[in-house]
Structures are given as C-alpha cells and as structure tokens.
Design an enzyme around this catalytic site. Structure first.
Site: not given
Length: 485
Positions: A237, A271
């Site tokens: 990720e 993020c």
C-alpha cells in the site's frame, strides 16, 4: 555499545526517548523464532486464536487515551485523529474476532462421479509488517489482527520515526498474551527496530511468507524485487494522489467540509489525503472562495490543544518538499494561495505551515506527483469525460471521490468505465476507509488490500481438496481400474 534509535517529537523537536536498534545480523534469528512459533500457532483452532485478538481489543479499550496521547507526541496528530487511529485498532480486532469463525472455503462441483471437491484455507506462515509514520499503530494492527486469526506469526518493523508508539502497542499486546495463556508460543509477535536495512533484511529472508509494506513508492520499489526474487508474497500500500470531482449539481456545503477535512487532516500526510480538486468551471470560483475563507480560519498549532485542527509536519524535509512543489506549480502557471511557514503562536522547534491552494491551468508533472503536505491543486473541467480523464491520469490510484446529485454521474464514476481507484466514494471525501470494506486496491502497486472484506485470504494459502468416495479411480474417459475378485 548497541546502536539506538531516538524518537523526536515533531511538535517541538523534544527528544522523547530511544530504543535499541535490531542488528541486521539478528534478523535471521527473529525470522527463525517466528517459524518455530508458526508450527505451534497453526494448530491452535482459529476461534481460539480469535480469543487472543479479542483480549487485545479489550486491552486497547482500556489504554485508548494513553496510546493516542503517545501517537500525538510522536507523530504530531491532533487529539481527535490520534484517538481515531487507536479506535481503528479496536475496530479491526472486533472484525478479526468474528472472522476467526468464518474462514470459509467453497464446495465445488466435481466433474467425476463419486467425488467431492472443496477449497480449504490454511495458515500461510510468518508475516512481516513494515509500517509508516503517518499511521504508526493502526496499519500494523490491520495486518496483525488478521494474520493472527489466520494462524500466522507477525514480525513488525515500524517507522523509525515512531518506535515508542510501536513499543507501547506491543506492551499492551503482552498483557493480552499473558491473559491468553500457553497456547500462544514464544516468538508469535516480535518487534524489529531500525531503518531500511532492517526492512530489506526481512524482505530478503525466505522464512517470511508475506511482506506487507505501507509507505512510499520508493520504499516499495526496493522491497518488492527482493520478495519476488525468492517467490514470496507481497502486499503493498504505497502512496496516493486522491482526487475529488465536483459537478455542477454538487451540494457545495457538503463538498467544502469534505475538502477541508480530506486536504488538511493529519497535515496532508495521509495516503488518502485530497491532493487534486477537479471542479466544474461553473462552480469553481465560488467554491475556491469558500475554501479560502475556510482555510484562513483553521487553527494551526500544538496538536495537544483541543482547539487545534492543523498540527505540524513530521519534519523539516516535509516542509522543504512542500515549498519545492509550490515553486514547480508556479513555474507551470499555477496561481497559489496560502502556504508558507507559521512561526508565531506555535511551539518552537516544530515545523508548521499554512495549507495551500493552487489553481492550475493543466495537470502538470508536479500535480501528478504526491507531496505529503497540506497542498491542494485545483483543476477545472467542462464536461464529465474530461473530469474522469483528469481523475485517472495519475500513476496512483488508492482513493477518489465525486460530489454530485446526478445519479448518472455517480453511477458512471463507480462503474468499470469510471474511477480506477481501489476506493471510490460518492458524496464522501477520499480520506480514510471503513474496516469492513478492506483498504487498498492501489493501481500502481497491483491492488494490495488490507483489513476487511476478503482481504484475509492474502494471509492464508488456498488448497483444493478432492475426495473420492466411489470404488473407481477414473484415469481417463472410458478407462477404469478393475478391482478384481
């Protein structure tokens, strides 16, 4: 003398403490201990494994406020966000406890008479979790809770910027292990402190079945080849460049609140932070003016103050990166508003900035890059096809959203021809995700998914089981063995 890793608070630069660095040559022993633990833990029934995670969730509930306070001290999150991060740990523990009784496989129709076929799921092996500073405990727990109920030991390499938070989380887990008893073997959950060298050693070790890494794309490009070279499993990720499309029919009151929260939450260091605002030209001017007023009213300062909404950047390098990105945006024809350092009314020794908006004439190279800071680029569009192209025309693809009251636009955005992100939201900002829906699907890294939904399958190995309950063993069509007399 053993090397130490010093923790420095981004709030004021104060030294919080230090931990011993795990020597790279010790990594093999850590992995070997996890391997031994695996041979015992995989034989513990899954619902019993879930009991350990249940106890951990109970301990987290008791220590929620203190652990959150440490998150604030070590990475600079405001209190509400730090509390929310620990709540995510609690929530995923609840999810994993239920999951421990639902590691289901399918029954499969066999083409052969007198045969039954099914899929089974078995523990995979030791899992290494490499986490980043912006979610210093939640990301590890997303992985660890699922790995533990799936039957896998866990080795955690936390961010070198947050070693104390990691130590505190494992101290809380130790209480759950004590309550759980001897079914939990030594080496079930271990901590490795250090930087890239320790992370690379874990990635290269063949005894680690899964490497789950969250952080920068630069880090991922270093980790992935090492794991691939030994045919290991990787879950990445990495990065994000979230966009929001604002259509003419959008509820602008709702959109403004979502934009501000998504763009400045955690000082733009998520993020899933909103970095690109793609707004129809008919509503762009009034929306930007409302954002300017909202940005100007945001309290910036010490994240320990309940009135603060925007805390510090993690370090000086983050501020320099923001300044360079603004310079590049201006060189590309951008019109900036806001930005710059904040030095009054904030603790000395920290790095504080004003959030910035930049109206861009096009989606230039800097807009297509991720800058970990409260920096929001504003792009205009005239038709919906153009908006979708802008939304998808970046290498990243973790999260995106649309604000519209037009059902056709909303449905197209979440269709196969719409958003290419792993998370697609309608009338909700891109920042954050619910535990039950899984997190991820980032297109740049091949779509790794952590936490909810069926993400648990990434922590297990699939096995197809065939049982012959007939008296024949078909070799080919029309050919069988004669059992004899």
């Amino acid at each position: 003398m053993a090397a130490e890793l010093t923790s420095v608070s981004p709030i004021d630069g104060a030294v919080l403490g230090s931990v011993a660095v795990t020597p790279p040559e010790a990594i093999a022993g850590v992995v070997a201990a996890a391997g031994v633990a695996f041979t015992r833990w995989r034989d513990v029934p899954a619902p019993r494994r879930g009991e350990l995670v249940r106890l951990f969730g109970a301990e987290l509930r008791a220590e929620k406020h203190r652990l959150a306070a440490l998150v604030t001290l070590e990475v600079g999150k405001i209190g509400a966000e730090a509390e929310g991060e620990v709540q995510e740990m609690i929530d995923v523990c609840d999810f994993a406890v239920g999951l421990s009784r639902q590691l289901h496989g399918l029954s499969i129709a066999s083409e052969r008479p007198g045969h039954r076929m099914a899929e089974g799921w078995h523990p995979l092996g030791p899992c290494a979790v490499i986490s980043a500073f912006n979610f210093p405990v939640a990301v590890w727990c997303w992985n660890a809770a699922l790995a533990l109920v799936c039957g896998d030991p866990v080795i955690w390499k936390p961010s070198e910027k947050a070693p104390l938070t990691a130590a505190a989380a494992l101290a809380i887990l130790a209480r759950a292990l004590d309550r759980f008893g001897s079914d939990a073997p030594p080496g079930l959950v271990q901590l490795v402190n250090g930087g890239p060298e320790q992370g690379m050693a874990l990635a290269a070790d063949g005894g680690v079945a899964l490497v789950s890494a969250t952080g920068s794309t630069r880090m991922g490009r270093a980790v992935a080849p090492l794991v691939a070279a030994r045919f290991g499993r990787v879950l990445l990720e990495l990065g994000g460049n979230a966009a929001m499309i604002v259509c003419p029919s959008a509820d602008l009151d709702l959109a403004v609140r979502a934009i501000v929260f998504s763009a400045i939450g955690t000082a733009g260091q998520r993020c899933t932070s909103l970095r690109r605002l793609i707004v129809h030209r008919s509503v762009a001017a009034p929306l930007v003016e409302r954002l300017k007023r909202a940005y100007a009213s945001i309290p910036i300062g010490d994240p320990r103050d309940p009135a603060t909404l925007l805390g510090p950047l993690v370090d000086e390098a983050a501020a320099v990166a923001m300044e360079r990105a603004l310079d590049r945006a201006v060189a590309d024809g951008g019109e900036p508003w806001g930005g710059g350092r904040v030095t009054s009314g904030v603790p000395r020794g920290g790095v504080y900035v004003r959030p910035a908006l930049v109206r861009m004439p096009r989606q230039s190279a800097i807009v297509r890059e991720e800058t970990f800071a409260p920096l929001l680029y504003v792009l205009g569009f005239d038709d919906f096809d153009e908006a979708l192209r802008l939304h998808n025309d970046v290498p990243q693809g973790l999260s995106g959203c649309i604000f519209t009251l037009d059902l056709r636009e909303a449905e197209r955005f979440v269709s196969a021809a719409g958003s290419d992100c792993g998370i697609a939201n309608v009338n909700i900002g891109p920042s954050g995700a619910e535990i039950g829906g899984a997190f991820g699907g980032e297109k740049e890294t091949g779509g790794g998914r952590e936490s909810g939904s069926d993400a648990w399958k990434g922590y297990m190995r699939r096995q197809t089981v065939t049982v012959n309950f007939s008296r024949d063993l078909p070799l080919a069509q029309g050919v069988t063995f004669d059992g004899g007399g």
